[in-house]
Design a protein around this motif. Structure first.
Motif, PDB file in Angstrom:
ATOM      1  N   SER A  22      -0.245  28.626  20.182  1.00  0.00           N
ATOM      2  CA  SER A  22       0.406  27.675  21.091  1.00  0.00           C
ATOM      3  C   SER A  22       0.030  27.951  22.550  1.00  0.00           C
ATOM      4  N   LYS A  23      -0.348  29.193  22.859  1.00  0.00           N
ATOM      5  CA  LYS A  23      -0.637  29.528  24.255  1.00  0.00           C
ATOM      6  C   LYS A  23      -2.115  29.891  24.408  1.00  0.00           C
ATOM      7  N   LEU A  24      -2.732  29.315  25.436  1.00  0.00           N
ATOM      8  CA  LEU A  24      -4.142  29.617  25.705  1.00  0.00           C
ATOM      9  C   LEU A  24      -4.221  30.642  26.839  1.00  0.00           C
ATOM     10  N   TYR A  25      -4.837  31.781  26.566  1.00  0.00           N
ATOM     11  CA  TYR A  25      -4.989  32.813  27.602  1.00  0.00           C
ATOM     12  C   TYR A  25      -6.333  32.728  28.325  1.00  0.00           C
ATOM     13  N   THR A  26      -7.386  32.533  27.530  1.00  0.00           N
ATOM     14  CA  THR A  26      -8.726  32.655  28.117  1.00  0.00           C
ATOM     15  C   THR A  26      -9.697  31.759  27.351  1.00  0.00           C
ATOM     16  N   GLU A  27     -10.682  31.234  28.085  1.00  0.00           N
ATOM     17  CA  GLU A  27     -11.786  30.507  27.436  1.00  0.00           C
ATOM     18  C   GLU A  27     -13.097  31.102  27.925  1.00  0.00           C
ATOM     19  N   ALA A  28     -14.093  31.097  27.073  1.00  0.00           N
ATOM     20  CA  ALA A  28     -15.370  31.688  27.481  1.00  0.00           C
ATOM     21  C   ALA A  28     -16.533  31.053  26.728  1.00  0.00           C
ATOM     22  N   THR A  29     -17.692  31.140  27.356  1.00  0.00           N
ATOM     23  CA  THR A  29     -18.938  30.832  26.642  1.00  0.00           C
ATOM     24  C   THR A  29     -19.875  32.009  26.869  1.00  0.00           C
ATOM     25  N   ALA A  30     -20.709  32.258  25.878  1.00  0.00           N
ATOM     26  CA  ALA A  30     -21.612  33.416  25.995  1.00  0.00           C
ATOM     27  C   ALA A  30     -22.985  33.053  25.456  1.00  0.00           C
ATOM     28  N   LEU A  31     -23.993  33.617  26.116  1.00  0.00           N
ATOM     29  CA  LEU A  31     -25.376  33.456  25.647  1.00  0.00           C
ATOM     30  C   LEU A  31     -25.923  34.829  25.287  1.00  0.00           C
ATOM     31  N   PHE A  32     -26.433  34.943  24.069  1.00  0.00           N
ATOM     32  CA  PHE A  32     -27.070  36.180  23.628  1.00  0.00           C
ATOM     33  C   PHE A  32     -28.544  35.898  23.367  1.00  0.00           C
ATOM     34  N   VAL A  33     -29.387  36.815  23.813  1.00  0.00           N
ATOM     35  CA  VAL A  33     -30.828  36.649  23.611  1.00  0.00           C
ATOM     36  C   VAL A  33     -31.293  37.701  22.603  1.00  0.00           C
ATOM     37  N   SER A  34     -32.054  37.246  21.613  1.00  0.00           N
ATOM     38  CA  SER A  34     -32.570  38.169  20.603  1.00  0.00           C
ATOM     39  C   SER A  34     -33.575  39.114  21.227  1.00  0.00           C
ATOM     40  N   ILE A  35     -33.495  40.370  20.816  1.00  0.00           N
ATOM     41  CA  ILE A  35     -34.421  41.382  21.341  1.00  0.00           C
ATOM     42  C   ILE A  35     -35.087  42.111  20.180  1.00  0.00           C
ATOM     43  N   GLY A  36     -36.260  42.663  20.481  1.00  0.00           N
ATOM     44  CA  GLY A  36     -36.854  43.649  19.594  1.00  0.00           C
ATOM     45  C   GLY A  36     -36.293  44.992  20.025  1.00  0.00           C
ATOM     46  N   VAL A  37     -36.318  45.982  19.151  1.00  0.00           N
ATOM     47  CA  VAL A  37     -35.743  47.272  19.511  1.00  0.00           C
ATOM     48  C   VAL A  37     -36.503  47.904  20.670  1.00  0.00           C
ATOM     49  N   GLY A  38     -37.800  47.599  20.791  1.00  0.00           N
ATOM     50  CA  GLY A  38     -38.581  48.120  21.907  1.00  0.00           C
ATOM     51  C   GLY A  38     -37.982  47.734  23.251  1.00  0.00           C
ATOM     52  N   HIS A  39     -37.196  46.661  23.263  1.00  0.00           N
ATOM     53  CA  HIS A  39     -36.575  46.199  24.507  1.00  0.00           C
ATOM     54  C   HIS A  39     -35.728  47.299  25.147  1.00  0.00           C
ATOM     55  N   LEU A  40     -35.050  48.075  24.309  1.00  0.00           N
ATOM     56  CA  LEU A  40     -34.184  49.134  24.836  1.00  0.00           C
ATOM     57  C   LEU A  40     -34.984  50.350  25.279  1.00  0.00           C
ATOM     58  N   PHE A  41     -36.291  50.350  25.004  1.00  0.00           N
ATOM     59  CA  PHE A  41     -37.162  51.440  25.429  1.00  0.00           C
ATOM     60  C   PHE A  41     -38.109  50.970  26.530  1.00  0.00           C
ATOM     61  N   GLY A  42     -37.785  49.809  27.095  1.00  0.00           N
ATOM     62  CA  GLY A  42     -38.561  49.337  28.235  1.00  0.00           C
ATOM     63  C   GLY A  42     -39.756  48.493  27.888  1.00  0.00           C
ATOM     64  N   SER A  43     -40.000  48.244  26.571  1.00  0.00           N
ATOM     65  CA  SER A  43     -41.154  47.412  26.252  1.00  0.00           C
ATOM     66  C   SER A  43     -40.699  45.977  26.022  1.00  0.00           C
ATOM     67  N   ARG A  44     -41.507  45.031  26.405  1.00  0.00           N
ATOM     68  CA  ARG A  44     -41.208  43.596  26.197  1.00  0.00           C
ATOM     69  C   ARG A  44     -42.003  43.140  24.992  1.00  0.00           C
ATOM     70  N   ASN A  45     -41.339  42.564  24.017  1.00  0.00           N
ATOM     71  CA  ASN A  45     -42.117  42.086  22.875  1.00  0.00           C
ATOM     72  C   ASN A  45     -41.536  40.783  22.364  1.00  0.00           C
TER      73      ASN A  45
END
Ligand SMILES: CCCCC/C=C\C/C=C\C/C=C\C/C=C\CCCC(=O)SCCNC(=O)CCNC(=O)[C@H](O)C(C)(C)COP(=O)(O)OP(=O)(O)OC[C@H]1O[C@@H](n2cnc3c(N)ncnc32)[C@H](O)[C@@H]1OP(=O)(O)O
Length: 262
Positions: A239-262
């Motif tokens: 009955s009560k609305l506290y918060t609304e949100a939208t979110a965008l997630f981008v798919s990554i390769g694991v190399g992304h967390l090691f500084g490589s772009r793939n």
């Protein structure tokens, strides 16, 4: 480093992954394995079981089990959703329902913490932000239920006393954290390894400390590497609305967390 991690994951699953996937890079292998873990957790976890394919401990603690800090309201909503996970058929047999409870551990894959840049001490001590306080009920008490067919999830969240922002109320950053976590869980479940690219939040009503709320997240759309999620935070009777949100997630390769772009 990536090859080492991939080998470790391979050996943890009886080598079947590594042997069967020659020609696939460690990046791709890890991405597939993480996605497989998220999906298989959903398929194999029964409501009260802690058994999983999680590779770093045979019996990791599932933090989303009921504990003594849960209010009667939290427990009731949890029980209601557990009831939707298994339903009774006409002949009295248990059938799988449309909902599944996701397990929740206090750390992510060891090497996902930007590995090579961090000391071994930091890597050993790293914990998931929302599960790093031992005192039950003090911060984030939550459990996520996913409906795979409808591509949505509901989180039951009880906000603890250490999350105070405005006096007596939950800090906006804590609300953002749990929204990021729940929408990220859904995006990761649907799309595999992802990172939050954008999070937009409208705070509609102050949320009293100790509140139990529902965080409803649903897939809006997927466009190439982008997974868009919508989110609403309401009281348990909606009955009560506290918060609304939208979110965008981008798919990554694991190399992304090691500084490589793939
Ligand atoms: C071992 C790996 C494990 C990884 C985790 C895996 C699974 C997790 C699953 C479940 C998790 C469980 C629980 C969830 C718990 C918490 C969730 C919290 C997650 C976070 O809390 S995470 C921390 C905060 N997060 C960051 O620290 C990100 C920093 N950032 C970057 O790392 C890059 O910035 C990135 C990756 C975002 C994009 O980089 P990129 O190079 O891969 O992609 P690129 O730039 O090419 O963009 C591709 C398309 O996205 C569009 N695009 C990009 N950014 C946009 C934006 N801001 N607004 C609008 N559109 C945007 C482009 O316009 C293009 O669109 P188009 O395709 O149409 O051209």
């Amino acid at each position: 480093m990536l090859r080492h991690i991939a080998r470790r994951l391979g050996s943890l699953h009886g080598q079947q992954i590594f042997n069967g996937l020659k020609g696939i890079s460690p990046d791709q292998l890890l991405s597939k394995e993480i996605h497989r873990h998220l999906q298989s957790s959903l398929e194999t976890i029964s409501p009260i079981s802690t058994t999983s394919l999680w590779p770093f401990s045979s019996q990791p603690r599932d933090f989303s089990q009921p504990n003594s800090s849960w209010s009667p309201e939290m427990r009731k909503v949890y029980d209601d959703y557990i009831g939707l996970c298994d339903t009774d058929s006409e002949n009295g047999e248990k059938q799988k329902g449309p909902w599944r409870k996701l397990p929740s551990y206090n750390r992510s894959i060891k090497y996902a913490t930007a590995g090579i840049h961090l000391s071994k001490l930091i890597q050993a001590k790293a914990r998931l932000f929302t599960r790093n306080v031992k005192d039950q009920g003090a911060t984030f008490e939550y459990v996520v239920f996913v409906n795979k067919e409808e591509k949505r999830c509901v989180c039951v969240f009880q906000a603890g006393h250490l999350l105070e922002g405005a006096p007596g109320h939950v800090h906006g950053g804590a609300i953002a954290t749990i929204i990021d976590t729940v929408t990220g869980t859904l995006a990761g479940f649907l799309s595999g390894p992802i990172m939050t690219a954008n999070l937009n939040i409208d705070y509609r009503s102050p949320m009293p400390l100790g509140s139990v709320v529902l965080i409803h997240s649903a897939l809006d759309r997927i466009e190439r590497k982008k997974t868009y999620i919508t989110c609403k935070v309401t009281s348990t009777d909606e009955s009560k609305l506290y918060t609304e949100a939208t979110a965008l997630f981008v798919s990554i390769g694991v190399g992304h967390l090691f500084g490589s772009r793939n």
